[in-house]
Design a protein around this motif. Structure first.
Motif, mmCIF file in Angstrom:
data_model
loop_
_atom_site.group_PDB
_atom_site.id
_atom_site.type_symbol
_atom_site.label_atom_id
_atom_site.label_comp_id
_atom_site.label_asym_id
_atom_site.label_seq_id
_atom_site.Cartn_x
_atom_site.Cartn_y
_atom_site.Cartn_z
ATOM 1 N N MET A 54 3.965 -7.275 -7.398
ATOM 2 C CA MET A 54 3.521 -8.315 -8.327
ATOM 3 C C MET A 54 1.999 -8.452 -8.382
ATOM 4 O O MET A 54 1.481 -9.447 -8.871
ATOM 5 C CB MET A 54 4.145 -9.665 -7.943
ATOM 6 C CG MET A 54 5.653 -9.724 -8.102
ATOM 7 S SD MET A 54 6.326 -11.364 -7.695
ATOM 8 C CE MET A 54 8.068 -11.097 -8.026
ATOM 9 N N GLY A 55 1.301 -7.467 -7.822
ATOM 10 C CA GLY A 55 -0.156 -7.515 -7.871
ATOM 11 C C GLY A 55 -0.785 -8.465 -6.875
ATOM 12 O O GLY A 55 -1.956 -8.822 -7.005
ATOM 13 N N LEU A 56 -0.020 -8.859 -5.849
ATOM 14 C CA LEU A 56 -0.536 -9.773 -4.822
ATOM 15 C C LEU A 56 -0.982 -8.979 -3.607
ATOM 16 O O LEU A 56 -0.690 -7.786 -3.485
ATOM 17 C CB LEU A 56 0.554 -10.772 -4.424
ATOM 18 C CG LEU A 56 1.136 -11.626 -5.556
ATOM 19 C CD1 LEU A 56 2.336 -12.427 -5.062
ATOM 20 C CD2 LEU A 56 0.077 -12.560 -6.122
ATOM 21 N N GLU A 57 -1.646 -9.640 -2.672
ATOM 22 C CA GLU A 57 -2.049 -8.979 -1.433
ATOM 23 C C GLU A 57 -1.958 -9.947 -0.270
ATOM 24 O O GLU A 57 -1.981 -11.170 -0.443
ATOM 25 C CB GLU A 57 -3.464 -8.396 -1.523
ATOM 26 C CG GLU A 57 -4.562 -9.436 -1.595
ATOM 27 C CD GLU A 57 -5.956 -8.834 -1.496
ATOM 28 O OE1 GLU A 57 -6.910 -9.609 -1.306
ATOM 29 O OE2 GLU A 57 -6.092 -7.603 -1.579
ATOM 30 N N GLY A 58 -1.863 -9.370 0.940
ATOM 31 C CA GLY A 58 -1.863 -10.177 2.153
ATOM 32 C C GLY A 58 -0.720 -11.167 2.228
ATOM 33 O O GLY A 58 0.413 -10.901 1.815
ATOM 34 N N VAL A 59 -1.033 -12.355 2.756
ATOM 35 C CA VAL A 59 -0.020 -13.375 2.983
ATOM 36 C C VAL A 59 0.609 -13.867 1.688
ATOM 37 O O VAL A 59 1.743 -14.370 1.678
ATOM 38 C CB VAL A 59 -0.631 -14.561 3.765
ATOM 39 C CG1 VAL A 59 -1.600 -15.358 2.886
ATOM 40 C CG2 VAL A 59 0.459 -15.475 4.307
ATOM 41 N N SER A 119 0.815 -1.226 0.000
ATOM 42 C CA SER A 119 0.000 0.000 0.000
ATOM 43 C C SER A 119 0.844 1.270 0.000
ATOM 44 O O SER A 119 0.489 2.260 -0.648
ATOM 45 C CB SER A 119 -0.934 0.023 1.219
ATOM 46 O OG SER A 119 -1.769 -1.104 1.237
ATOM 47 N N GLY A 120 1.944 1.264 0.739
ATOM 48 C CA GLY A 120 2.739 2.480 0.897
ATOM 49 C C GLY A 120 4.100 2.451 0.246
ATOM 50 O O GLY A 120 4.858 3.416 0.369
ATOM 51 N N GLY A 121 4.430 1.339 -0.441
ATOM 52 C CA GLY A 121 5.737 1.226 -1.069
ATOM 53 C C GLY A 121 6.796 0.810 -0.059
ATOM 54 O O GLY A 121 6.548 0.772 1.153
ATOM 55 N N PRO A 122 8.014 0.489 -0.522
ATOM 56 C CA PRO A 122 9.101 0.070 0.374
ATOM 57 C C PRO A 122 9.405 1.091 1.473
ATOM 58 O O PRO A 122 9.871 0.731 2.547
ATOM 59 C CB PRO A 122 10.296 -0.080 -0.576
ATOM 60 C CG PRO A 122 9.681 -0.404 -1.896
ATOM 61 C CD PRO A 122 8.420 0.416 -1.946
ATOM 62 N N GLY A 123 9.121 2.379 1.216
ATOM 63 C CA GLY A 123 9.380 3.416 2.216
ATOM 64 C C GLY A 123 8.602 3.220 3.502
ATOM 65 O O GLY A 123 8.990 3.758 4.549
ATOM 66 N N ALA A 124 7.517 2.452 3.449
ATOM 67 C CA ALA A 124 6.732 2.198 4.656
ATOM 68 C C ALA A 124 7.574 1.513 5.729
ATOM 69 O O ALA A 124 7.373 1.723 6.927
ATOM 70 C CB ALA A 124 5.512 1.341 4.319
ATOM 71 N N LYS A 173 5.210 -15.408 -1.673
ATOM 72 C CA LYS A 173 5.967 -15.276 -2.919
ATOM 73 C C LYS A 173 7.432 -14.915 -2.634
ATOM 74 O O LYS A 173 8.347 -15.417 -3.291
ATOM 75 C CB LYS A 173 5.323 -14.215 -3.812
ATOM 76 C CG LYS A 173 6.056 -13.952 -5.133
ATOM 77 C CD LYS A 173 6.216 -15.210 -5.977
ATOM 78 C CE LYS A 173 4.893 -15.696 -6.539
ATOM 79 N NZ LYS A 173 5.083 -16.833 -7.468
ATOM 80 N N ALA A 174 7.661 -14.053 -1.638
ATOM 81 C CA ALA A 174 9.034 -13.692 -1.270
ATOM 82 C C ALA A 174 9.806 -14.918 -0.797
ATOM 83 O O ALA A 174 10.987 -15.101 -1.146
ATOM 84 C CB ALA A 174 9.015 -12.619 -0.180
#
Length: 472
Positions: A346-351, A91-96, A356-357
């Motif tokens: 990658m267009g994924l959400e949540g867990v 939601s906020g990018g890596p800066g979060a 994927k990581a």
């Protein structure tokens, strides 16, 4: 109808987690850091020594200081460390992640202060059990005229337990991970409430609800005994696995850190321009950081108050390690693995993001990597559910008094919320949790600012008396 509810919740979430609350959280932590002269950094080695010390003090309390820390960690180390970090970065990018760090560094001073106050102002009931937390240091520290603020905190605490960190997000994260692993294509499903649900999600939800009920019936001592076994073991396993990802991608870490810093200040804006991107990164990072480590939320003091410690400062030092372990260590490792592998974009959400990581970063077959994460998430979230039942029960007890029958009824309502959690959407679950967290934090932060003089006085007295030099 659902879309209207989602929009309304998002609007409330933006209102609660606007700039005023973000500034209040950071300012409180920064103010306490200054007043305590950077105690969370200077006294970190002493806090670690206390955590592993067997020199237990003979004070009022129901469990050991270590057990109290594990109870608090059982409530903090959960989906926030695995799913929460992922949703913040998406939601906020890596800066979060940077703003998570900032909230944690100053939040460690906040955690120290609130746990110190919890021990100082705790109350021993007629039957010998101990109750304490923000509601009592608001009432007994600020004065009886502020009891309305203490009750407000307790009401919000019950809401967080029932609708926020305690139930919906945890069970939703667990069942989603299990469903993604065993039935990712949703081949075996049933239609409920107008939506298709995997049988895996339904069955796992029922099984987990059953095991939670078995533990909750035993109360605090059973919760703390389970936490002392599961929390340290799973934390070590999770850290070891993520270290493998980071170790295999050492060359990518500098670039990932640069991306995090650029995103934190909107230098790599992906939406809304430079200032807009920075605000979004701050909002998501701090909100998820608070969700994960709970510094300033007022939850950990409830567990700290039950510790067998007569020295408020000692327990405050031990308890503040919860924020360090939760965010500086575990959330950082999760966030770095997500940024390094690019799973956040990658267009994924949540867990699914963290899964994927793991699949990209670990040198194992994808199924094995997904299974490892699923097991970690199940145990982390399971203990969080247990810890937050205890917290919310104590909030209820403050409002209605020591009424065992009413507490038992509440416990079954809590279990019912766990049962329905898997059938809610990821977005709705996390939005509701954010709203409840923000509301709970406000009364507690007000109390910490008002009572900062007490915290400083107790801290100075402790070190002037040389109590810290008596550690065996």
């Amino acid at each position: 109808m659902l879309s209207k509810i989602t929009r309304f919740l998002s609007m409330v979430d933006d209102l609660v987690w606007g700039l005023p609350l973000i500034i209040l959280i950071l300012a409180t932590g920064f103010f306490l850091t200054l007043r305590l002269k950077g105690l969370q950094i200077k006294r970190l080695p002493l806090a670690i020594r206390y955590m592993f010390s067997s020199d237990e003090e003979d004070g009022n309390g129901e469990v050991s200081s270590f057990a109290a820390l594990c109870t608090a960690l059982s409530a903090t180390i959960g989906t926030g460390n695995i799913v929460g970090v992922a949703t913040a970065i998406v939601s906020g990018g890596p800066g979060a992640l940077f703003w998570m760090w900032m909230a944690a560094i100053v939040g460690t001073a906040t955690k120290y202060a609130e746990c110190l106050l919890a021990v100082k102002y705790r109350v021993v009931e007629k039957d010998g059990h101990v109750i304490g937390g923000p509601f009592y240091y608001i009432e007994n520290g600020m004065g009886k005229q502020f009891r309305w603020l203490a009750k407000l905190f307790a009401v919000f605490g019950i809401m967080v337990g029932l609708f926020g960190i305690g139930t919906f997000t945890q069970i939703n994260g667990i069942t989603s991970a299990i469903g993604n692993f065993f039935d990712s294509e949703n081949v075996h499903y049933v239609n409920l409430f107008g939506r298709d649900y995997s049988l895996t999600i339904i069955i796992s939800g029922i099984i987990l609800t059953f095991f939670v009920a078995l533990v909750l019936i035993g109360g605090l001592k059973r919760i703390s005994s389970v936490a002392q076994i599961i929390v340290p073991f799973m934390a070590i396993v999770y850290v070891a696995v993520v270290l493998i990802i980071l170790g295999l991608n050492l060359g990518k870490i500098p670039a990932a850190l640069a991306e995090i810093l650029e995103g934190a200040f909107g230098l790599r804006a992906f939406s809304g321009g430079m200032f807009g991107a920075m605000i979004v990164a701050m909002q998501k990072g701090i909100a998820r950081g608070i969700f994960s480590n709970e510094a300033g939320l007022g939850s950990a003091p409830i567990a700290a108050a039950a510790a067998q410690s007569k020295e408020e400062v000692r327990q405050g030092l031990i308890s503040m390690l919860g924020t360090f372990i939760d965010t500086i260590i575990i959330c950082t490792m999760t966030g770095l693995s997500i940024v390094i592998t690019g799973a956040w974009n990658m267009g994924l959400e949540g867990v699914a993001v963290t899964t994927k990581a793991f699949q990209i970063g670990l040198p194992f077959p994808e199924r094995v990597a997904a299974f490892i994460l699923m097991i970690c998430l199940v145990f982390f979230a399971f203990t969080t559910i247990l810890g937050w039942d205890y917290y919310s029960e104590k909030c209820l007890e403050y409002i209605i008094g020591n009424k065992p029958r009413a507490i038992k009824v509440y416990r079954w309502i809590y279990i019912a919320c766990i049962f329905i959690g898997p059938y809610m959407t990821v977005q709705a679950v996390w939005t509701i949790a954010d709203i409840c967290n923000g509301l709970m934090a406000i009364p507690n932060l007000i109390a910490l600012i008002v009572l900062n003089g007490v915290v400083v006085s107790e801290t100075n007295s402790f070190f002037e008396r040389g109590v810290h030099k008596q550690l065996k």
